[in-house]
Design an enzyme around this catalytic site. Structure first.
Site, PDB file in Angstrom:
ATOM      1  N   VAL A 113       0.834  -1.207   0.000  1.00  0.00           N
ATOM      2  CA  VAL A 113       0.000   0.000   0.000  1.00  0.00           C
ATOM      3  C   VAL A 113       0.869   1.258   0.000  1.00  0.00           C
ATOM      4  O   VAL A 113       0.360   2.373   0.090  1.00  0.00           O
ATOM      5  CB  VAL A 113      -0.946   0.011   1.230  1.00  0.00           C
ATOM      6  CG1 VAL A 113      -1.894  -1.182   1.194  1.00  0.00           C
ATOM      7  CG2 VAL A 113      -0.167   0.025   2.557  1.00  0.00           C
ATOM      8  N   HIS A 129      -4.453  -4.482  -2.276  1.00  0.00           N
ATOM      9  CA  HIS A 129      -4.859  -4.180  -0.890  1.00  0.00           C
ATOM     10  C   HIS A 129      -5.052  -2.681  -0.661  1.00  0.00           C
ATOM     11  O   HIS A 129      -4.988  -2.217   0.474  1.00  0.00           O
ATOM     12  CB  HIS A 129      -3.839  -4.755   0.101  1.00  0.00           C
ATOM     13  CG  HIS A 129      -3.861  -6.255   0.174  1.00  0.00           C
ATOM     14  ND1 HIS A 129      -2.858  -7.006   0.748  1.00  0.00           N
ATOM     15  CD2 HIS A 129      -4.789  -7.150  -0.259  1.00  0.00           C
ATOM     16  CE1 HIS A 129      -3.175  -8.298   0.661  1.00  0.00           C
ATOM     17  NE2 HIS A 129      -4.323  -8.410   0.046  1.00  0.00           N
ATOM     18  N   GLY A 201       8.765 -11.331  -3.320  1.00  0.00           N
ATOM     19  CA  GLY A 201       8.787 -10.718  -1.992  1.00  0.00           C
ATOM     20  C   GLY A 201       7.488 -10.806  -1.228  1.00  0.00           C
ATOM     21  O   GLY A 201       7.158  -9.900  -0.461  1.00  0.00           O
TER      22      GLY A 201
END
Ligand code: OAD
Length: 261
Positions: A113, A129, A201
């Site tokens: 985010v 998200h 990641g």
């Protein structure tokens, strides 16, 4: 192909596979998680120094927590905004941004985010998200848009108020217990059709994002993973490279450039 962390030959073989796949591809999807921003100084969620080691998600990242104590939740998000505002994109963000302009069809699906992919210049970003740089009205008031940009780092007053109705605003992120917007799911589903799907990641434990790599493989994509360690999806993917995203992506980028991609 997956391998133990102490097997550099296998890691090299997996890198070779990814380079070959990227060289032959005309479309690419990348899924990223907090590990991509770690080298920029943004804390990850799990792992030894992860945010969820020292903070309880149910107290900070659920609608119930916000309803009970909006000030506490906003203090945490303000701390994260201040931390992120002091960070810059790293080499991993840069390589993904370069690829986003190189492949005719490209989608980045990010669980992050922080906005660092956008700051690196990546095109076609699906913010799975949400974004810490957006807010929405907690009451969903009729005069406000569904969500709007808010680049405030340090607020004059916490919790911040909705400029449209005077009620509370909430961070524009997806909390535990909330669904992903249907348009976002649709964009992600479309990106599964691309030739190559790289997952980078992310611990691949949070659904539905964690299901995307296997879904891409089922659709016929070449699937690769780059992570410091094995994840629950590693064994299902075509190639898994163990290493830091900012290092591995830099190497892959040079090798792709050499191969003319
Ligand atoms: P996690 O913190 O769960 O996982 C980070 C992953 O990055 C781990 O697998 C690490 O091994 C890896 N990693 C760390 N540093 C790395 C580096 N330099 N290079 C490569 N890999 C590295 O973060 P996410 O998977 O993004 O959701 O977490 C998923 C979601 O859980 C987040 O979006 C957030 C969180 O709760 C919500 O807030 C809804």
């Amino acid at each position: 192909m997956t391998f133990p962390v102490d097997n550099p030959e296998a890691s090299d073989a997996a890198s070779d596979q990814i380079v070959r796949a990227l060289a032959g591809a005309s479309s690419l999807t990348v899924l990223t998680g907090a590990g991509v921003s770690a080298a920029s100084g943004v804390p990850t969620f799990r792992g030894e120094e992860g945010l969820w080691r020292s903070h309880r998600p149910e107290r900070l990242a659920t609608p119930e927590a916000f309803s009970e104590n909006p000030r506490l939740v906003w203090e945490w998000y303000q701390w994260r905004k201040e931390r992120i505002a002091a960070c810059k994109p790293n080499r991993a963000h840069e390589v993904i941004a370069e690829w986003s302009h190189r492949y005719p069809a490209f989608t980045l699906i990010t669980q992050n985010v922080d906005g660092l992919h956008e700051r690196a210049g990546t095109r076609n970003v699906v913010r799975f998200h949400g974004s810490i740089w957006e807010v929405s009205c907690w009451n969903g008031c009729r005069s406000s848009p569904a969500r709007w940009p808010d680049h405030t780092v340090t607020y004059a007053e916490l919790p911040p108020k909705c400029p449209h109705c005077g009620g509370l605003v909430r961070p524009g992120v997806v909390w535990f217990g909330e669904g992903i917007a249907s348009e976002t799911l649709e964009l992600a589903a479309r990106a599964l059709a691309n030739d190559v799907f790289l997952t980078i990641g992310t611990s691949s434990v949070v659904y539905p994002a964690a299901s995307l790599s296997s879904a891409a493989k089922a659709r016929g994509a070449f699937t690769g993973e780059i992570n410091l360690e094995a994840t629950p999806v590693s064994a299902q993917l075509d190639a898994s490279v163990h290493g830091a995203a900012e290092v591995v992506l830099d190497e892959l980028s040079s090798r792709c450039d050499d191969s003319g991609r």
